[in-house]
Design a protein around this motif. Structure first.
Motif, short mmCIF file in Angstrom:
data_model
loop_
_atom_site.label_atom_id
_atom_site.label_comp_id
_atom_site.label_asym_id
_atom_site.label_seq_id
_atom_site.Cartn_x
_atom_site.Cartn_y
_atom_site.Cartn_z
N ARG A 122 -1.86 -4.89 2.01
CA ARG A 122 -3.25 -5.36 1.96
C ARG A 122 -3.19 -6.88 1.77
N ARG A 168 2.96 -0.74 4.94
CA ARG A 168 1.56 -1.18 4.96
C ARG A 168 1.30 -2.12 3.79
N PRO A 215 -11.11 -10.27 0.75
CA PRO A 215 -10.32 -9.24 1.44
C PRO A 215 -10.22 -9.52 2.95
N LEU A 232 0.83 -1.21 0.00
CA LEU A 232 0.00 0.00 0.00
C LEU A 232 0.86 1.26 0.00
N SER A 246 -5.30 -10.68 1.38
CA SER A 246 -6.55 -11.32 0.96
C SER A 246 -6.40 -12.82 1.11
N GLY A 293 -8.14 -7.25 4.84
CA GLY A 293 -7.82 -5.95 5.41
C GLY A 293 -6.36 -5.61 5.21
N SER A 294 -5.96 -4.55 5.91
CA SER A 294 -4.58 -4.09 5.80
C SER A 294 -3.83 -4.36 7.10
N SER A 325 -6.94 -2.74 9.47
CA SER A 325 -8.33 -2.67 9.02
C SER A 325 -8.82 -4.05 8.61
#
Length: 164
Positions: A56, A54, A64, A39, A58, A66-67, A96
């Motif tokens: 992401r 950061r 998904p 990210l 999956s 999150g991060s 997240s």
């Protein structure tokens, strides 16, 4: 709760040390179960140092999760009887998405020489997710077993890949 791997990797400790600082190795041992995308502007660096990044995540590249923040720092510990153990600490954690249920995160990867040119690798994850900690632990335990297979499979190529 804690998930732990103790592996003997078929590579020199210096190569394993470089591997645990490699975003490419991180992605290879995480995927295809949990592919990671950067990210950060410019994407993944060539090598992680004491920094934050950061990503992401999956599940299988479809669902998904999150991060997550990867926050690395290095430590060297002198061993009784000589030698050293080098440790990478990741004290980041979920930011997240569904992974955010995990509120405590400390991932340690320790590397040391076995005395025969191979690497003793100790991989420990301490996680806490409140009442959901046992459920989270089961998921991480399964992931860690798959991670162990990938680490063991990839390690013989690291001496060549990370040659000085």
């Amino acid at each position: 709760m804690r998930v732990t791997l103790r592996l003997l990797l078929d590579c020199p400790p210096d190569a394993a040390w470089e591997a645990v600082h490699s975003p490419a190795v991180f992605r290879a041992v995480s995927g295809p179960l949990t592919p990671a995308a950067s990210l950060e502007p410019g994407g993944f660096p060539e090598r992680w140092a004491d920094e934050q990044h950061r990503v992401r995540l999956s599940m299988l590249g479809v669902l998904p999760m999150g991060s997550q923040l990867i926050r690395l720092s290095d430590e060297t510990v002198a061993l009784r009887g000589g030698g050293v153990e080098r440790i990478v600490h990741d004290t980041g954690g979920p930011l997240s998405g569904g992974m955010r249920v995990v509120r405590r995160w400390h991932h340690r990867m320790a590397v040391r020489d076995d005395g025969r040119g191979r690497t003793r690798f100790h991989d420990t994850l301490d996680v806490g997710a409140g009442l959901l900690t046992p459920v989270a632990w089961i998921g991480f335990w399964v992931f860690w077993q798959l991670r162990a297979r990938q680490l063991t499979r990839l390690a013989p190529g690291w001496a060549r890949q990370f040659a000085a």
